[in-house]
Design an enzyme around this catalytic site. Sequence first.
Site, mmCIF file in Angstrom:
data_model
loop_
_atom_site.group_PDB
_atom_site.id
_atom_site.type_symbol
_atom_site.label_atom_id
_atom_site.label_comp_id
_atom_site.label_asym_id
_atom_site.label_seq_id
_atom_site.Cartn_x
_atom_site.Cartn_y
_atom_site.Cartn_z
ATOM 1 N N ALA A 168 3.175 5.968 -2.618
ATOM 2 C CA ALA A 168 4.932 6.034 -3.363
ATOM 3 C C ALA A 168 4.791 6.657 -4.609
ATOM 4 O O ALA A 168 5.227 8.020 -5.001
ATOM 5 C CB ALA A 168 5.801 5.794 -2.356
ATOM 6 N N GLY A 183 1.187 -0.969 0.091
ATOM 7 C CA GLY A 183 -0.298 -0.016 -0.057
ATOM 8 C C GLY A 183 0.393 1.433 -0.316
ATOM 9 O O GLY A 183 0.930 2.513 -1.076
ATOM 10 N N CYS A 184 1.950 1.187 0.435
ATOM 11 C CA CYS A 184 2.844 2.438 0.924
ATOM 12 C C CYS A 184 3.868 2.513 -0.838
ATOM 13 O O CYS A 184 4.070 3.684 -0.971
ATOM 14 C CB CYS A 184 3.899 2.499 2.000
ATOM 15 N N THR A 185 3.640 1.529 -1.415
ATOM 16 C CA THR A 185 4.258 1.353 -2.220
ATOM 17 C C THR A 185 3.390 2.716 -3.452
ATOM 18 O O THR A 185 3.969 2.717 -4.451
ATOM 19 C CB THR A 185 5.603 -0.050 -2.842
#
Length: 264
Positions: free
Chosen positions: A111, A106-108
């Site tokens: 970003a 999710g963070c990838t």
Amino acid sequence: MPPELRKRKAPASEPAAAPPAKKKGPVAKAIAKVKEAVSPKTTKKTKATNGAATASKVAVGETITLEGFGGEIELNDGTKTTLKALVDESRAGVVLFTYPKASTPGCTTQACLFRDNYTPLTATGLSIYGLSTDSPKANTNFKEKKELPYPLICDTSATLISAIGLKKAPSGTTRGVFVIDKAGKVLAAEPGSPSSTVEVVKKLVGGGATAAAAPLPIDAPKTETANGVNGTNDATKEDIAQANVAAQVADTAEKLDSNEKPVA
């Protein structure tokens, strides 16, 4: 002489018994319960207000004092800085998007969405920064692997994350976005999914959904120099697929982020 008759002293009277205490009526009992309930809460509130780790949540439209706000932070390259310094260095203000853990799915996705939309999102002079409690090493690996065109902030003590109202209790980081202009006015401060955090900034700069019609406007020239597994074309297809999936399951992804292992 006749004998003198002496009067006997009357025995001391026993003190009257105290009247029995009146039983509290329903109203009195209710008042007593309210007092008991309110007193401890007031104490806790005072402690929370005076606690160094406690910070009131900022509100959109509020102008904050930047001096000392959020404490000292560190960029992924080791540079020590503050939010005030970042705002002073910017042309129009700062965008901070928070993520729970570097290199997780999710963070990838989040970003990379900020990466793919970097040009339109910074068109009005806003400077973009990713913000998490990850170490400089973890964030540097994340930045280099995904070729992120913006710095990542390492807030290992969560002082800035807490100050902007995106710290998760008792620990952790809530995914969200915080935008502030040069004057210290809060333009946005809210939690959200990977895609919704980008949309918040799009609306602020007036770009709308059409601002990022072409993916990877910044990274396109790098396609020829990339090679093998780390090729930009492969990464682009993967990122787009992740973005589409994230838009459908954003809420679930956020809950799982803190427990997921970094993407290989």
